[in-house]
Design a protein around this motif. Structure first.
Motif, short mmCIF file in Angstrom:
data_model
loop_
_atom_site.label_atom_id
_atom_site.label_comp_id
_atom_site.label_asym_id
_atom_site.label_seq_id
_atom_site.Cartn_x
_atom_site.Cartn_y
_atom_site.Cartn_z
N LEU A 178 0.86 -1.23 0.00
CA LEU A 178 0.03 0.08 0.01
C LEU A 178 0.91 1.04 0.05
CD1 LEU A 178 -2.10 -1.34 2.84
CD2 LEU A 178 -3.11 -0.95 0.53
N TYR A 238 -7.61 3.74 8.14
CA TYR A 238 -8.79 3.00 7.27
C TYR A 238 -8.32 1.47 7.23
CZ TYR A 238 -10.43 0.89 3.05
OH TYR A 238 -10.94 -0.21 2.32
N GLU A 239 -7.07 1.03 7.06
CA GLU A 239 -6.47 -0.29 7.08
C GLU A 239 -7.01 -0.86 8.66
OE1 GLU A 239 -5.59 -2.44 4.61
OE2 GLU A 239 -6.03 -0.55 3.51
N LEU A 255 -9.22 -4.19 8.25
CA LEU A 255 -8.50 -5.41 8.59
C LEU A 255 -9.29 -6.25 9.83
CD1 LEU A 255 -4.75 -4.39 8.48
CD2 LEU A 255 -6.01 -5.91 6.82
N ARG A 312 1.74 -7.32 9.59
CA ARG A 312 1.47 -5.83 9.13
C ARG A 312 2.66 -5.14 9.36
NH1 ARG A 312 -3.31 -1.92 10.79
NH2 ARG A 312 -2.88 -0.36 9.54
N GLU A 362 3.10 0.47 3.66
CA GLU A 362 2.54 -0.36 4.17
C GLU A 362 2.72 -1.78 3.73
OE1 GLU A 362 -1.37 -1.64 6.72
OE2 GLU A 362 -0.48 0.27 7.31
N GLN A 382 1.30 -6.02 3.95
CA GLN A 382 0.42 -6.94 4.78
C GLN A 382 0.59 -8.24 4.42
OE1 GLN A 382 -3.56 -5.39 4.35
NE2 GLN A 382 -3.04 -3.32 5.52
N ARG A 405 -17.01 -2.71 4.05
CA ARG A 405 -15.77 -2.28 3.76
C ARG A 405 -16.39 -1.28 2.46
NH1 ARG A 405 -13.25 -4.43 -0.75
NH2 ARG A 405 -11.07 -4.16 -0.82
N ARG A 452 -11.15 5.53 1.75
CA ARG A 452 -9.79 4.60 1.11
C ARG A 452 -9.42 5.49 0.08
NH1 ARG A 452 -7.72 2.05 -2.43
NH2 ARG A 452 -6.65 0.04 -2.21
N THR A 505 -2.43 0.40 -4.62
CA THR A 505 -2.42 -0.83 -3.81
C THR A 505 -1.93 -2.09 -4.97
OG1 THR A 505 -4.36 -0.29 -2.57
CG2 THR A 505 -3.83 -2.65 -2.79
#
Length: 99
Positions: A9, A22-23, A27, A40, A54, A56, A75, A82, A89
């Protein structure tokens, strides 16, 4: 069949905290879809230019869980948040080694 993913990200300029928030929210939905966050990591400030902000590692018990996560209306309701925080991403399947 288990679905294992690596997610990279990149935050919009000045929005790394908003991206992390947001994550944090999305998540938290993983367990509702037989998913889990394996690892993460946030990139250090001294990382080279162009590095993701980031990384993950995510795992789902199967395709149905992954599809359910992607279609989760909670979501989807956060799409504007987002889009305001995340510039890019990249997602790809991986195989996680078990130590």
């Amino acid at each position: 069949m288990t679905i294992q993913l690596c997610v990279l990200l990149w935050a919009r300029p000045g929005r790394s905290d908003a991206m992390a928030a947001y994550e944090d929210t999305v998540l938290a939905l993983l367990p509702d879809h037989d998913g889990r966050l394996v690892q993460r990591a946030r990139t250090r400030p001294d990382a080279p230019d162009g590095a993701p902000d980031e990384t993950q590692l995510i795992e789902f018990a199967g395709q149905a869980g992954y599809d359910g996560f992607l279609a989760d209306p909670r979501r989807a309701a956060l799409s504007a948040e987002r889009d305001a925080a995340i510039a890019r991403t990249e997602l790809f399947p991986v195989t996680l080694d078990r130590a």
